[in-house]
Design a protein around this motif. Structure first.
Motif, PDB file in Angstrom:
ATOM      1  N   LEU A  30      45.823  75.098  57.995  1.00  0.00           N
ATOM      2  CA  LEU A  30      45.442  73.925  57.212  1.00  0.00           C
ATOM      3  C   LEU A  30      44.943  72.778  58.081  1.00  0.00           C
ATOM      4  O   LEU A  30      44.163  71.949  57.628  1.00  0.00           O
ATOM      5  CB  LEU A  30      46.641  73.402  56.411  1.00  0.00           C
ATOM      6  CG  LEU A  30      47.150  74.232  55.261  1.00  0.00           C
ATOM      7  CD1 LEU A  30      48.325  73.527  54.607  1.00  0.00           C
ATOM      8  CD2 LEU A  30      46.059  74.482  54.260  1.00  0.00           C
ATOM      9  N   TYR A  31      45.420  72.700  59.309  1.00  0.00           N
ATOM     10  CA  TYR A  31      45.192  71.503  60.112  1.00  0.00           C
ATOM     11  C   TYR A  31      45.152  71.885  61.581  1.00  0.00           C
ATOM     12  O   TYR A  31      45.990  72.645  62.056  1.00  0.00           O
ATOM     13  CB  TYR A  31      46.349  70.536  59.851  1.00  0.00           C
ATOM     14  CG  TYR A  31      46.141  69.118  60.313  1.00  0.00           C
ATOM     15  CD1 TYR A  31      45.413  68.221  59.536  1.00  0.00           C
ATOM     16  CD2 TYR A  31      46.693  68.661  61.489  1.00  0.00           C
ATOM     17  CE1 TYR A  31      45.242  66.913  59.937  1.00  0.00           C
ATOM     18  CE2 TYR A  31      46.524  67.344  61.895  1.00  0.00           C
ATOM     19  CZ  TYR A  31      45.805  66.477  61.117  1.00  0.00           C
ATOM     20  OH  TYR A  31      45.638  65.179  61.508  1.00  0.00           O
ATOM     21  N   GLY A  32      44.180  71.376  62.292  1.00  0.00           N
ATOM     22  CA  GLY A  32      44.086  71.621  63.718  1.00  0.00           C
ATOM     23  C   GLY A  32      43.161  72.780  64.045  1.00  0.00           C
ATOM     24  O   GLY A  32      42.309  73.167  63.243  1.00  0.00           O
ATOM     25  N   SER A  33      43.342  73.333  65.225  1.00  0.00           N
ATOM     26  CA  SER A  33      42.453  74.382  65.700  1.00  0.00           C
ATOM     27  C   SER A  33      43.233  75.434  66.475  1.00  0.00           C
ATOM     28  O   SER A  33      44.186  75.111  67.181  1.00  0.00           O
ATOM     29  CB  SER A  33      41.380  73.775  66.607  1.00  0.00           C
ATOM     30  OG  SER A  33      40.547  74.772  67.129  1.00  0.00           O
ATOM     31  N   VAL A  34      42.800  76.678  66.358  1.00  0.00           N
ATOM     32  CA  VAL A  34      43.393  77.760  67.138  1.00  0.00           C
ATOM     33  C   VAL A  34      42.431  78.261  68.213  1.00  0.00           C
ATOM     34  O   VAL A  34      42.763  79.156  68.966  1.00  0.00           O
ATOM     35  CB  VAL A  34      43.834  78.941  66.239  1.00  0.00           C
ATOM     36  CG1 VAL A  34      44.976  78.540  65.347  1.00  0.00           C
ATOM     37  CG2 VAL A  34      42.664  79.488  65.446  1.00  0.00           C
ATOM     38  N   ASP A  35      41.229  77.677  68.280  1.00  0.00           N
ATOM     39  CA  ASP A  35      40.220  78.134  69.242  1.00  0.00           C
ATOM     40  C   ASP A  35      39.690  76.980  70.101  1.00  0.00           C
ATOM     41  O   ASP A  35      38.504  76.896  70.383  1.00  0.00           O
ATOM     42  CB  ASP A  35      39.079  78.848  68.528  1.00  0.00           C
ATOM     43  CG  ASP A  35      38.414  77.994  67.462  1.00  0.00           C
ATOM     44  OD1 ASP A  35      38.747  76.789  67.353  1.00  0.00           O
ATOM     45  OD2 ASP A  35      37.558  78.524  66.736  1.00  0.00           O
ATOM     46  N   ASN A  36      40.599  76.099  70.489  1.00  0.00           N
ATOM     47  CA  ASN A  36      40.265  74.959  71.364  1.00  0.00           C
ATOM     48  C   ASN A  36      39.197  74.041  70.792  1.00  0.00           C
ATOM     49  O   ASN A  36      38.356  73.522  71.510  1.00  0.00           O
ATOM     50  CB  ASN A  36      39.859  75.444  72.756  1.00  0.00           C
ATOM     51  CG  ASN A  36      40.987  76.134  73.473  1.00  0.00           C
ATOM     52  OD1 ASN A  36      42.134  75.689  73.395  1.00  0.00           O
ATOM     53  ND2 ASN A  36      40.683  77.212  74.153  1.00  0.00           N
ATOM     54  N   GLY A  37      39.203  73.860  69.478  1.00  0.00           N
ATOM     55  CA  GLY A  37      38.316  72.893  68.845  1.00  0.00           C
ATOM     56  C   GLY A  37      36.968  73.405  68.415  1.00  0.00           C
ATOM     57  O   GLY A  37      36.170  72.635  67.892  1.00  0.00           O
ATOM     58  N   LYS A  38      36.684  74.683  68.581  1.00  0.00           N
ATOM     59  CA  LYS A  38      35.399  75.206  68.111  1.00  0.00           C
ATOM     60  C   LYS A  38      35.313  75.076  66.596  1.00  0.00           C
ATOM     61  O   LYS A  38      34.283  74.693  66.055  1.00  0.00           O
ATOM     62  CB  LYS A  38      35.223  76.664  68.525  1.00  0.00           C
ATOM     63  CG  LYS A  38      35.036  76.846  70.007  1.00  0.00           C
ATOM     64  CD  LYS A  38      34.909  78.304  70.363  1.00  0.00           C
ATOM     65  CE  LYS A  38      34.869  78.466  71.874  1.00  0.00           C
ATOM     66  NZ  LYS A  38      34.939  79.869  72.265  1.00  0.00           N
ATOM     67  N   LYS A  39      36.401  75.424  65.908  1.00  0.00           N
ATOM     68  CA  LYS A  39      36.510  75.235  64.455  1.00  0.00           C
ATOM     69  C   LYS A  39      37.782  74.440  64.203  1.00  0.00           C
ATOM     70  O   LYS A  39      38.854  74.815  64.682  1.00  0.00           O
ATOM     71  CB  LYS A  39      36.581  76.579  63.741  1.00  0.00           C
ATOM     72  CG  LYS A  39      36.722  76.431  62.243  1.00  0.00           C
ATOM     73  CD  LYS A  39      36.877  77.762  61.558  1.00  0.00           C
ATOM     74  CE  LYS A  39      37.147  77.520  60.079  1.00  0.00           C
ATOM     75  NZ  LYS A  39      37.608  78.738  59.409  1.00  0.00           N
ATOM     76  N   ILE A  40      37.652  73.337  63.475  1.00  0.00           N
ATOM     77  CA  ILE A  40      38.801  72.490  63.160  1.00  0.00           C
ATOM     78  C   ILE A  40      39.035  72.528  61.657  1.00  0.00           C
ATOM     79  O   ILE A  40      38.106  72.344  60.872  1.00  0.00           O
ATOM     80  CB  ILE A  40      38.573  71.039  63.634  1.00  0.00           C
ATOM     81  CG1 ILE A  40      38.419  71.000  65.153  1.00  0.00           C
ATOM     82  CG2 ILE A  40      39.715  70.143  63.181  1.00  0.00           C
ATOM     83  CD1 ILE A  40      38.055  69.644  65.705  1.00  0.00           C
ATOM     84  N   CYS A  41      40.285  72.773  61.281  1.00  0.00           N
ATOM     85  CA  CYS A  41      40.662  72.752  59.864  1.00  0.00           C
ATOM     86  C   CYS A  41      41.305  71.406  59.565  1.00  0.00           C
ATOM     87  O   CYS A  41      41.995  70.824  60.403  1.00  0.00           O
ATOM     88  CB  CYS A  41      41.644  73.878  59.562  1.00  0.00           C
ATOM     89  SG  CYS A  41      40.924  75.507  59.773  1.00  0.00           S
ATOM     90  N   TRP A  42      41.078  70.917  58.357  1.00  0.00           N
ATOM     91  CA  TRP A  42      41.611  69.612  57.973  1.00  0.00           C
ATOM     92  C   TRP A  42      41.994  69.658  56.506  1.00  0.00           C
ATOM     93  O   TRP A  42      41.243  70.152  55.668  1.00  0.00           O
ATOM     94  CB  TRP A  42      40.563  68.530  58.213  1.00  0.00           C
ATOM     95  CG  TRP A  42      41.078  67.135  58.126  1.00  0.00           C
ATOM     96  CD1 TRP A  42      41.609  66.399  59.149  1.00  0.00           C
ATOM     97  CD2 TRP A  42      41.111  66.293  56.974  1.00  0.00           C
ATOM     98  NE1 TRP A  42      41.959  65.153  58.703  1.00  0.00           N
ATOM     99  CE2 TRP A  42      41.671  65.069  57.359  1.00  0.00           C
ATOM    100  CE3 TRP A  42      40.736  66.461  55.647  1.00  0.00           C
ATOM    101  CZ2 TRP A  42      41.856  64.017  56.475  1.00  0.00           C
ATOM    102  CZ3 TRP A  42      40.924  65.415  54.771  1.00  0.00           C
ATOM    103  CH2 TRP A  42      41.471  64.211  55.188  1.00  0.00           C
ATOM    104  N   ASN A  43      43.186  69.161  56.178  1.00  0.00           N
ATOM    105  CA  ASN A  43      43.698  69.130  54.817  1.00  0.00           C
ATOM    106  C   ASN A  43      44.278  67.747  54.567  1.00  0.00           C
ATOM    107  O   ASN A  43      45.094  67.264  55.350  1.00  0.00           O
ATOM    108  CB  ASN A  43      44.765  70.213  54.657  1.00  0.00           C
ATOM    109  CG  ASN A  43      45.429  70.200  53.307  1.00  0.00           C
ATOM    110  OD1 ASN A  43      46.280  69.367  53.046  1.00  0.00           O
ATOM    111  ND2 ASN A  43      45.030  71.126  52.462  1.00  0.00           N
ATOM    112  N   GLU A  44      43.849  67.108  53.475  1.00  0.00           N
ATOM    113  CA  GLU A  44      44.250  65.722  53.203  1.00  0.00           C
ATOM    114  C   GLU A  44      45.760  65.563  53.048  1.00  0.00           C
ATOM    115  O   GLU A  44      46.349  64.632  53.593  1.00  0.00           O
ATOM    116  CB  GLU A  44      43.535  65.215  51.953  1.00  0.00           C
ATOM    117  CG  GLU A  44      43.768  63.742  51.693  1.00  0.00           C
ATOM    118  CD  GLU A  44      42.919  63.203  50.563  1.00  0.00           C
ATOM    119  OE1 GLU A  44      43.209  62.084  50.118  1.00  0.00           O
ATOM    120  OE2 GLU A  44      41.979  63.895  50.134  1.00  0.00           O
ATOM    121  N   ASP A  45      46.411  66.463  52.308  1.00  0.00           N
ATOM    122  CA  ASP A  45      47.863  66.364  52.115  1.00  0.00           C
ATOM    123  C   ASP A  45      48.605  66.518  53.438  1.00  0.00           C
ATOM    124  O   ASP A  45      49.526  65.763  53.741  1.00  0.00           O
ATOM    125  CB  ASP A  45      48.355  67.419  51.124  1.00  0.00           C
ATOM    126  CG  ASP A  45      47.870  67.162  49.712  1.00  0.00           C
ATOM    127  OD1 ASP A  45      47.608  65.986  49.369  1.00  0.00           O
ATOM    128  OD2 ASP A  45      47.754  68.137  48.947  1.00  0.00           O
TER     129      ASP A  45
END
Length: 89
Positions: A30-45
């Motif tokens: 939901l939040y953050g990255s698992v690939d050093n920032g190549k893809k970032i997930c973001w969830n408002e809650d």
């Protein structure tokens, strides 16, 4: 999670989230990255909850760019991960 320093060694202990290693929701970031920032997930809650914790820890919300140049506002390091387990916790 616990960080233990003992006789010159540091041990990081972390509990396994229920169902995180199995099933359809094994990759429900939901939040953050698992690939050093190549893809970032973001969830408002989730972000609002991280903001509460960040305030107590005196961490400032900041802008982060992903690999495609998209801007995300995070209140934690990009390596921080917000994950939903198979039991929806």
């Amino acid at each position: 999670m616990a960080i233990i320093d003992y006789r010159g060694h540091r041990v990081v202990a972390q509990s396994v989230l229920p169902g995180i290693l199995q099933g359809d929701k094994s990759d429900s970031l939901l939040y953050g990255s698992v690939d050093n920032g190549k893809k970032i997930c973001w969830n408002e809650d989730f972000h609002s909850k991280v903001l509460e914790a960040a305030k107590s820890l005196h961490l400032k919300e900041h802008a982060v760019l992903d690999g495609s140049g998209n801007v995300f506002k995070l209140a934690a390091p990009v390596e921080c991960k917000g994950i939903v387990g198979s039991d929806d916790r």
